[in-house]
Design a protein around this motif. Structure first.
Motif, short mmCIF file in Angstrom:
data_model
loop_
_atom_site.label_atom_id
_atom_site.label_comp_id
_atom_site.label_asym_id
_atom_site.label_seq_id
_atom_site.Cartn_x
_atom_site.Cartn_y
_atom_site.Cartn_z
N GLY A 84 0.72 -1.28 0.04
CA GLY A 84 -0.11 0.15 0.03
C GLY A 84 0.74 1.22 0.00
O GLY A 84 0.48 2.24 -0.55
N LEU A 85 2.06 1.40 0.74
CA LEU A 85 2.61 2.34 0.81
C LEU A 85 3.55 2.58 -0.61
O LEU A 85 3.78 3.71 -1.21
CB LEU A 85 4.04 2.16 1.88
N VAL A 86 3.98 1.43 -1.11
CA VAL A 86 4.46 1.59 -2.80
C VAL A 86 3.70 2.10 -3.65
O VAL A 86 4.07 2.72 -4.66
CB VAL A 86 4.88 0.03 -3.04
N SER A 87 2.43 1.86 -3.45
CA SER A 87 1.39 2.47 -4.34
C SER A 87 1.37 3.84 -4.63
O SER A 87 0.93 4.33 -5.65
CB SER A 87 0.00 1.85 -3.78
N ALA A 88 1.95 4.59 -3.82
CA ALA A 88 1.84 6.03 -3.84
C ALA A 88 3.13 6.49 -4.40
O ALA A 88 3.45 7.67 -4.45
CB ALA A 88 1.82 6.41 -2.37
N LEU A 89 4.11 5.74 -4.75
CA LEU A 89 5.35 6.11 -5.25
C LEU A 89 5.27 6.31 -6.62
O LEU A 89 4.63 5.69 -7.54
CB LEU A 89 6.47 4.97 -5.09
N LYS A 90 5.87 7.50 -7.22
CA LYS A 90 6.30 7.61 -8.64
C LYS A 90 7.39 6.58 -9.18
O LYS A 90 8.01 6.14 -8.18
CB LYS A 90 6.97 9.09 -8.75
N PRO A 91 7.45 6.55 -10.35
CA PRO A 91 8.55 5.55 -10.95
C PRO A 91 9.86 6.05 -10.59
O PRO A 91 10.16 7.32 -10.69
CB PRO A 91 8.36 5.59 -12.48
N GLY A 92 10.65 5.18 -9.91
CA GLY A 92 11.92 5.77 -9.45
C GLY A 92 11.96 6.18 -7.95
O GLY A 92 13.07 6.59 -7.58
N GLY A 93 10.78 6.33 -7.47
CA GLY A 93 10.47 6.61 -6.10
C GLY A 93 11.19 5.89 -4.92
O GLY A 93 11.35 4.60 -5.16
N MET A 94 11.19 6.22 -3.66
CA MET A 94 11.85 5.39 -2.72
C MET A 94 10.80 5.35 -1.60
O MET A 94 10.18 6.06 -1.15
CB MET A 94 13.14 6.24 -2.11
N LEU A 95 10.88 4.18 -1.16
CA LEU A 95 10.26 3.74 0.06
C LEU A 95 11.24 3.57 1.04
O LEU A 95 12.23 2.73 1.00
CB LEU A 95 9.36 2.37 -0.11
N ALA A 96 10.92 4.16 2.26
CA ALA A 96 12.06 4.08 3.60
C ALA A 96 11.23 3.68 4.73
O ALA A 96 10.33 4.48 5.22
CB ALA A 96 12.69 5.20 3.65
#
Length: 361
Positions: A210-222
């Motif tokens: 669910g958190l990853v769903s908000a990322l832009k292409p190339g975006g980072m999850l920490a």
């Protein structure tokens, strides 16, 4: 009672303790925020999911202002926490030394502005009773710290070119990320940050997705998860049986297992956080840790943190420890008792914050 939806913890009632912990971890928060933000492009969007009392929100706000500006979106399921976190982020920029900033001169903060696709909760108190008092006390302490920081702040010397902080737009979203995909309530993000939040969700792997769903292409999850436990007490305190803190930590592990087992629709995640990031579609997964080290003897503020930390730990596992340990805690936490932890010169703080990160292709 204001609580996270799934763990039945009264987080609004813990605002003061959360703020104390944020103060203790502030240097580490600042270092981590700067390290992550410097990897982002211009005017990035950062989402702080599970913003709590705003320690990392404040650090990200300042890092963004020094990076050239951007948008910071705070997300939490508890309105009282959002209120305090927004105040912390706003005040952090107001008290940040402008001479250290980068980017064009601009208004320091554009707080709580409407953005397309974002459900914005105004930074206003909606709580009553004890929770209201917690919010107001936290606000007063944050504003007091900002006022103190401006006293004696110097101006650039002759010939120096003053540099203003860049604009940071601060929005807040009242949402339970276990019930709604993050991309439904926030704009696409260059960085999604979630600290000690995912393990409170029934399905942790689904929570990561669910958190990853908000990322832009190339975006980072920490994520901050799986950090070693914090230790504060000597082995033998002279009260009760030696090894009290070790038993409290073991009882907390048992409590955590019970808490997760009691969640509706709970799903086990029998692997580490790096694998969880990979299963959610992230690449270049990595992790790093920062030491939290306050050796004895402590100053009064850090001793107070130790007292609150042990009190919280003891209250969490009260039904899981022996009567002897409960009696020892009562003595150690009694300010009028000679054995009071707040009077000891041998308490300390030793722990770590572990960050796991990955990038969306």
């Amino acid at each position: 009672m204001a609580a996270h939806t799934h763990d039945d913890i009264d987080w609004a009632g813990r605002i003061t303790a959360l703020r104390r912990a944020d103060e203790l971890h502030a240097p580490i928060h600042e270092e981590i925020a700067a390290r992550l933000v410097e990897q982002l492009g211009p005017t990035p969007v950062i989402v702080d999911a599970g913003s709590g009392a705003g320690g990392m929100s404040a650090a990200f706000a300042v890092a963004l202002a020094r990076h050239g500006g951007g948008q910071l979106v705070l997300v939490d399921a508890v309105p009282e926490l959002l209120d305090v976190a927004c105040t912390a982020a706003r005040v952090a920029i107001e008290q940040a030394p402008a001479a250290e900033a980068t980017g064009p001169p601009a208004e320091a903060v554009s707080a709580l502005s409407d953005s397309p696709g974002v459900s914005v909760a105004p930074s206003a108190s909606v709580s009553l009773g004890t929770e209201q008092a917690e919010v107001e006390q936290a606000r007063a302490e944050i504003d007091g710290a900002a006022a103190a920081a401006t006293v004696g702040r110097g101006h650039p010397g002759p010939g120096a070119a003053p540099t203003a902080l860049a604009t940071v737009e601060i929005d807040s979203v009242l949402a339970d990320v276990a019930s709604v995909a993050l991309d439904q309530v926030v704009p696409r993000a260059d960085l999604v940050w979630a600290a000690s939040m995912v393990h409170h969700l029934p399905d942790q792997q689904a929570g990561v997705a669910g958190l990853v769903s908000a990322l832009k292409p190339g975006g980072m999850l920490a994520l901050v998860e799986g950090s070693p436990p914090t230790h504060c007490l000597p082995w033998d305190l002279g009260v009760g049986t030696p090894g009290l803190e070790r038993r409290l930590l073991a009882a907390r592990d048992h409590w955590f297992g019970q808490m997760r087992a009691g969640m509706a629709d709970a799903v086990r995640m029998p692997y580490g956080w790096n694998l969880a990031l990979g299963k959610a579609g992230l690449e270049r997964t990595a992790s790093f840790s920062r030491l939290v080290d306050f050796p004895a003897p402590l100053d009064a503020a850090v001793r107070d943190y130790v007292v609150q930390h042990i009190a919280w730990l003891g209250s969490t596992v009260d039904e899981l420890v022996t009567q002897e340990d409960r009696d020892a805690l009562r003595v150690l936490l009694d300010p009028v008792d000679p054995a009071y932890l707040g009077l000891r010169d041998d308490v300390y703080v030793l722990g770590a914050r572990t960050v796991h990160l990955g990038f969306l292709p």
